[in-house]
Motif scaffolding. Structure first.
Motif, PDB file in Angstrom:
ATOM      1  N   ASP A 209     -37.129  40.818  40.060  1.00 29.93           N
ATOM      2  CA  ASP A 209     -36.368  41.751  40.902  1.00 29.93           C
ATOM      3  C   ASP A 209     -35.244  41.069  41.687  1.00 29.93           C
ATOM      4  O   ASP A 209     -34.526  41.731  42.439  1.00 29.93           O
ATOM      5  CB  ASP A 209     -37.311  42.457  41.886  1.00 29.93           C
ATOM      6  N   ILE A 210     -35.105  39.772  41.521  1.00 27.17           N
ATOM      7  CA  ILE A 210     -34.104  39.027  42.298  1.00 27.17           C
ATOM      8  C   ILE A 210     -32.760  39.029  41.584  1.00 27.17           C
ATOM      9  O   ILE A 210     -32.677  38.725  40.394  1.00 27.17           O
ATOM     10  CB  ILE A 210     -34.587  37.585  42.530  1.00 27.17           C
ATOM     11  N   ASP A 211     -31.720  39.385  42.325  1.00 20.49           N
ATOM     12  CA  ASP A 211     -30.350  39.299  41.824  1.00 20.49           C
ATOM     13  C   ASP A 211     -29.856  37.879  42.094  1.00 20.49           C
ATOM     14  O   ASP A 211     -29.527  37.520  43.224  1.00 20.49           O
ATOM     15  CB  ASP A 211     -29.465  40.332  42.536  1.00 20.49           C
ATOM     16  N   GLN A 212     -29.810  37.070  41.055  1.00 26.20           N
ATOM     17  CA  GLN A 212     -29.518  35.652  41.228  1.00 26.20           C
ATOM     18  C   GLN A 212     -28.074  35.369  41.641  1.00 26.20           C
ATOM     19  O   GLN A 212     -27.746  34.248  42.019  1.00 26.20           O
ATOM     20  CB  GLN A 212     -29.834  34.898  39.932  1.00 26.20           C
ATOM     21  N   ASN A 213     -27.220  36.372  41.558  1.00 24.57           N
ATOM     22  CA  ASN A 213     -25.817  36.174  41.939  1.00 24.57           C
ATOM     23  C   ASN A 213     -25.381  37.173  42.997  1.00 24.57           C
ATOM     24  O   ASN A 213     -24.201  37.509  43.105  1.00 24.57           O
ATOM     25  CB  ASN A 213     -24.923  36.281  40.698  1.00 24.57           C
ATOM     26  N   LEU A 214     -26.332  37.609  43.826  1.00 28.58           N
ATOM     27  CA  LEU A 214     -26.028  38.571  44.876  1.00 28.58           C
ATOM     28  C   LEU A 214     -24.991  37.996  45.846  1.00 28.58           C
ATOM     29  O   LEU A 214     -25.212  36.955  46.464  1.00 28.58           O
ATOM     30  CB  LEU A 214     -27.302  38.925  45.648  1.00 28.58           C
ATOM     31  N   GLY A 215     -23.872  38.655  45.961  1.00 30.18           N
ATOM     32  CA  GLY A 215     -22.852  38.239  46.920  1.00 30.18           C
ATOM     33  C   GLY A 215     -22.189  36.911  46.621  1.00 30.18           C
ATOM     34  O   GLY A 215     -21.507  36.354  47.485  1.00 30.18           O
ATOM     35  N   LEU A 216     -22.342  36.399  45.403  1.00 28.43           N
ATOM     36  CA  LEU A 216     -21.757  35.102  45.070  1.00 28.43           C
ATOM     37  C   LEU A 216     -20.232  35.188  45.033  1.00 28.43           C
ATOM     38  O   LEU A 216     -19.661  36.061  44.382  1.00 28.43           O
ATOM     39  CB  LEU A 216     -22.269  34.620  43.709  1.00 28.43           C
ATOM     40  N   ILE A 217     -19.592  34.299  45.767  1.00 30.13           N
ATOM     41  CA  ILE A 217     -18.134  34.184  45.719  1.00 30.13           C
ATOM     42  C   ILE A 217     -17.780  33.126  44.683  1.00 30.13           C
ATOM     43  O   ILE A 217     -18.130  31.956  44.831  1.00 30.13           O
ATOM     44  CB  ILE A 217     -17.563  33.790  47.103  1.00 30.13           C
ATOM     45  N   HIS A 218     -17.100  33.546  43.631  1.00 26.00           N
ATOM     46  CA  HIS A 218     -16.788  32.618  42.546  1.00 26.00           C
ATOM     47  C   HIS A 218     -15.711  31.623  42.966  1.00 26.00           C
ATOM     48  O   HIS A 218     -14.660  32.009  43.471  1.00 26.00           O
ATOM     49  CB  HIS A 218     -16.313  33.401  41.320  1.00 26.00           C
ATOM     50  N   ILE A 219     -16.013  30.345  42.781  1.00 29.43           N
ATOM     51  CA  ILE A 219     -15.070  29.270  43.096  1.00 29.43           C
ATOM     52  C   ILE A 219     -14.786  28.536  41.790  1.00 29.43           C
ATOM     53  O   ILE A 219     -15.613  27.760  41.311  1.00 29.43           O
ATOM     54  CB  ILE A 219     -15.660  28.287  44.129  1.00 29.43           C
ATOM     55  N   PRO A 220     -13.635  28.777  41.165  1.00 29.29           N
ATOM     56  CA  PRO A 220     -13.381  28.206  39.835  1.00 29.29           C
ATOM     57  C   PRO A 220     -13.605  26.700  39.749  1.00 29.29           C
ATOM     58  O   PRO A 220     -14.210  26.210  38.797  1.00 29.29           O
ATOM     59  CB  PRO A 220     -11.905  28.573  39.590  1.00 29.29           C
ATOM     60  N   GLN A 221     -13.120  25.953  40.762  1.00 29.76           N
ATOM     61  CA  GLN A 221     -13.228  24.497  40.677  1.00 29.76           C
ATOM     62  C   GLN A 221     -14.658  23.998  40.897  1.00 29.76           C
ATOM     63  O   GLN A 221     -14.952  22.831  40.652  1.00 29.76           O
ATOM     64  CB  GLN A 221     -12.280  23.824  41.676  1.00 29.76           C
ATOM     65  N   ILE A 222     -15.550  24.868  41.358  1.00 32.87           N
ATOM     66  CA  ILE A 222     -16.940  24.489  41.586  1.00 32.87           C
ATOM     67  C   ILE A 222     -17.867  25.124  40.554  1.00 32.87           C
ATOM     68  O   ILE A 222     -18.721  24.463  39.967  1.00 32.87           O
ATOM     69  CB  ILE A 222     -17.404  24.901  43.001  1.00 32.87           C
ATOM     70  N   HIS A 223     -17.696  26.408  40.291  1.00 30.79           N
ATOM     71  CA  HIS A 223     -18.656  27.140  39.457  1.00 30.79           C
ATOM     72  C   HIS A 223     -18.365  27.066  37.961  1.00 30.79           C
ATOM     73  O   HIS A 223     -19.271  27.199  37.148  1.00 30.79           O
ATOM     74  CB  HIS A 223     -18.700  28.606  39.895  1.00 30.79           C
ATOM     75  N   ASN A 224     -17.102  26.919  37.585  1.00 30.32           N
ATOM     76  CA  ASN A 224     -16.776  26.856  36.165  1.00 30.32           C
ATOM     77  C   ASN A 224     -17.133  25.493  35.584  1.00 30.32           C
ATOM     78  O   ASN A 224     -17.003  24.470  36.242  1.00 30.32           O
ATOM     79  CB  ASN A 224     -15.286  27.120  35.936  1.00 30.32           C
ATOM     80  N   MET A 225     -17.580  25.488  34.334  1.00 26.77           N
ATOM     81  CA  MET A 225     -17.874  24.236  33.638  1.00 26.77           C
ATOM     82  C   MET A 225     -16.867  24.086  32.504  1.00 26.77           C
ATOM     83  O   MET A 225     -16.712  25.005  31.690  1.00 26.77           O
ATOM     84  CB  MET A 225     -19.294  24.239  33.100  1.00 26.77           C
ATOM     85  N   ASP A 226     -16.212  22.941  32.430  1.00 24.62           N
ATOM     86  CA  ASP A 226     -15.160  22.797  31.437  1.00 24.62           C
ATOM     87  C   ASP A 226     -15.691  22.608  30.019  1.00 24.62           C
ATOM     88  O   ASP A 226     -14.930  22.359  29.086  1.00 24.62           O
ATOM     89  CB  ASP A 226     -14.190  21.673  31.810  1.00 24.62           C
ATOM     90  N   ILE A 227     -16.999  22.745  29.837  1.00 22.97           N
ATOM     91  CA  ILE A 227     -17.556  22.746  28.484  1.00 22.97           C
ATOM     92  C   ILE A 227     -17.452  24.124  27.850  1.00 22.97           C
ATOM     93  O   ILE A 227     -17.674  24.278  26.658  1.00 22.97           O
ATOM     94  CB  ILE A 227     -19.032  22.289  28.489  1.00 22.97           C
TER      95      ILE A 227
END
Length: 569
Positions: A209-227
């Motif tokens: 029942d947990i929303d694992q991305n609740l309210g997550l602010i996407h930060i490209p330089q942190i959250h994106n993986m260049d793979i």
């Protein structure tokens, strides 16, 4: 003040004010930034804990992830002024410098407004073996050790009801300095004292029942993986989620594997829901943040099918001995673009010293000597399946000394530079990985390597010798207060994954050895490129690339600055 001993006897109409108090409680979750980051990745604790609280009826949950470029400590101080509960969530032991500084500022801010009784808690792996830090941080109310999805709700309820301080000793996973200046902790069973480095909050068996991305602010330089990129090089918007918890292996350098060997999986329905929510928010790729994706093959295949059906490119982690070519092909057919292996080292004696395998000693010895050929086969299969792979090594590990018959361990000694060069040569010349990345053995509290007192396989490379490594070794103020031996620091260590200052590292390592190791890897990579072979990519700290200490040409060949230039980083 609510008297919880009488609450159950009250008529339901009287419960409403209590429910309203829960809804009105302001809970602030703070995420610290990671220095010396090599890999991109999210702090999953904030949205997960926020979702747990929201599901329990707490509507005023504020997430302040200091990785966000639009947030500073001043924003945190503004939000905590009227907070009822403050938690530094998902913290790592390597972040104690920041936790110490920021938690003190939070307490000072609360004191200005006469709100010193607002609980300030720290959660995550930073709470392992933290007694020494607890003794010199009186402004931190307690430390939440173990999984938090359920324990945070109980803590929040106690705060809302006004009986948090009375019930601290009964709250799951909470450890603290009591009024008698003693470090208090209670084991989950029989209320008996427990070793603090083991998780003491109960294992969560259901997180559907947990929303694992609740309210997550996407930060490209942190959250994106260049793979995860398109064929024309466009970065795919990437999220991280977990589909399982638990690890059945007990590798000595890892603090995850010491907690619980039972694997719990996310349900298919919840997995689909998580992915569809991400798709609505423009995400295109997912990294599954799990320990061993293929621990259960049938479930792994089903999750791969779901990922493809929901339109995601994805990657994850697994063990070399838990995947074969048929499985690899199946994953690739279902949009898998990357699979990470923790090789650690190819020498059998190193695998034995690090408790890489389960079973009897005879079984472990056999598995260790079979390991190099299994590594080679796994990477050959990866290349054949066209599945990008990473050859991950840890420098400065111990190795076992065996008797003549190789049937018994008779002692331990540090690995040498030559040992590491052999395993690098084996990896690049026999395995042909797409990525090569290094780490230095760091003694993370909660792991066998850090916690085991007396003579053990890690004593020969541990800065403290026979004594355990505690969280205080990662905090300069604690090192000075207790007189702990401090590992030398040097900018060249940042050529290895996320290694920064105030981290106890293997005594087998020194700056020259690290530099020589990386230079050897670069030499082999460049020679392979010149011979028309694969251009293996090194994972390098972005700061080092920006400073020009490591550079790469259009063909993928590397150049590295002299060792003395790294001393100034």
């Amino acid at each position: 003040m609510v008297d919880t001993t009488k609450v159950l006897s009250l008529p339901s109409s009287i419960w409403q004010p209590i429910d309203n108090r829960w809804k009105l409680s302001k809970i602030v979750l703070i995420g610290e930034y990671i220095k010396y980051r090599t890999f991109n990745g999210a702090n999953k604790a904030l949205p997960v804990l926020a979702s747990s609280l929201v599901n329990a009826g707490f509507n005023r949950v504020i997430q302040l992830d200091l990785e966000r470029p639009d947030l500073t400590v001043d924003h945190v101080l503004h939000e905590v002024r009227n907070a009822d509960l403050i938690i530094f969530a998902g913290c790592l032991t390597t972040q104690w410098q920041e936790i110490d500084e920021h938690s003190k500022k939070v307490f000072t801010e609360l004191k200005k407004y006469g709100r010193e009784n607002v609980p300030i808690l720290v959660g995550g792996y930073a709470t392992k073996s933290v007694k020494d830090i607890a003794q010199i941080t009186p402004w931190i109310t307690g430390f939440c050790d173990g999984e938090g999805e359920e324990s945070i709700v109980e803590i929040a309820h106690a705060v809302a009801k006004g009986n948090f301080y009375r019930n601290m000793k009964h709250l799951p996973g909470l450890c603290f300095m009591n009024k008698d200046k003693e470090f208090y902790r209670v084991a989950p069973e029989h209320n008996q004292p427990n070793k603090f480095h083991h998780s003491i909050a109960p294992r969560v068996d259901n997180f559907d029942d947990i929303d694992q991305n609740l309210g997550l602010i996407h930060i490209p330089q942190i959250h994106n993986m260049d793979i995860f990129k398109t064929k024309d090089g466009r970065q795919l918007k990437t999220a991280q989620i977990f589909t399982q918890r638990g690890c059945p292996w007990g590798c000595g350098f890892c603090n995850k594997s010491q907690e619980n060997n039972h694997i719990v999986r996310l349900s298919e329905a919840s997995f689909r829901q998580q992915l569809r929510q991400l798709k609505q928010r423009g995400y295109e790729a997912v990294y599954l943040d799990v320990d061993t994706f293929t621990a259960h093959v049938t479930v792994a295949k089903k999750e791969a099918e779901i990922l493809k059906q929901e339109g995601f490119v994805w990657g994850s982690n697994t063990r070399i001995d838990k995947i074969d070519y048929e499985q690899m092909r199946y994953l690739v057919e279902h949009n898998c673009a990357y699979m990470f292996f923790g090789v650690e080292h190819s020498l059998p004696e190193v695998s034995l010293a690090n408790h890489k395998f389960n079973g009897s000693m005879q079984s472990q010895i056999k598995q260790a000597f079979d390991y190099p050929s299994n590594i080679k086969q796994a990477f050959q299969d990866m290349n054949k399946a066209e599945l990008p792979s990473s050859y991950f090594l840890i420098l400065g590990l111990p190795k076992a000394k065996l008797n003549e018959d190789k049937t018994e361990i008779i002692g331990y000694e540090p690995t040498t530079l030559e040992d590491d060069l052999r395993t690098i040569h084996f990896g690049l010349e026999e395995c042909h990985p797409d990525f090569l990345n290094f780490n230095i053995l760091r003694f993370m509290p909660g792991s066998f390597a850090a916690d085991t007192p007396g003579d053990c396989s890690y004593s020969c490379v541990r800065p403290s010798g026979n004594k355990p490594i505690t969280a205080g070794y990662f905090l300069q103020r604690a090192v000075q207060h207790y007189g702990y031996p401090q590992s030398p620091t040097h900018g060249v260590y940042r050529l290895c994954e996320s290694v920064g200052r105030y981290q106890p590292i293997s005594t087998a390592i020194n700056p020259q050895r690290v530099y020589d190791t990386i230079c050897y890897a670069i030499q082999l990579i460049n020679a392979k490129i010149d011979a028309g072979g694969k251009a293996t990519k090194l994972f390098i700290d972005r700061d080092l690339l920006t400073l020009g200490l490591v550079s790469q040409d259009e063909q993928g060949r590397y150049a590295i600055a002299p060792l003395e230039d790294f001393a100034r980083v």
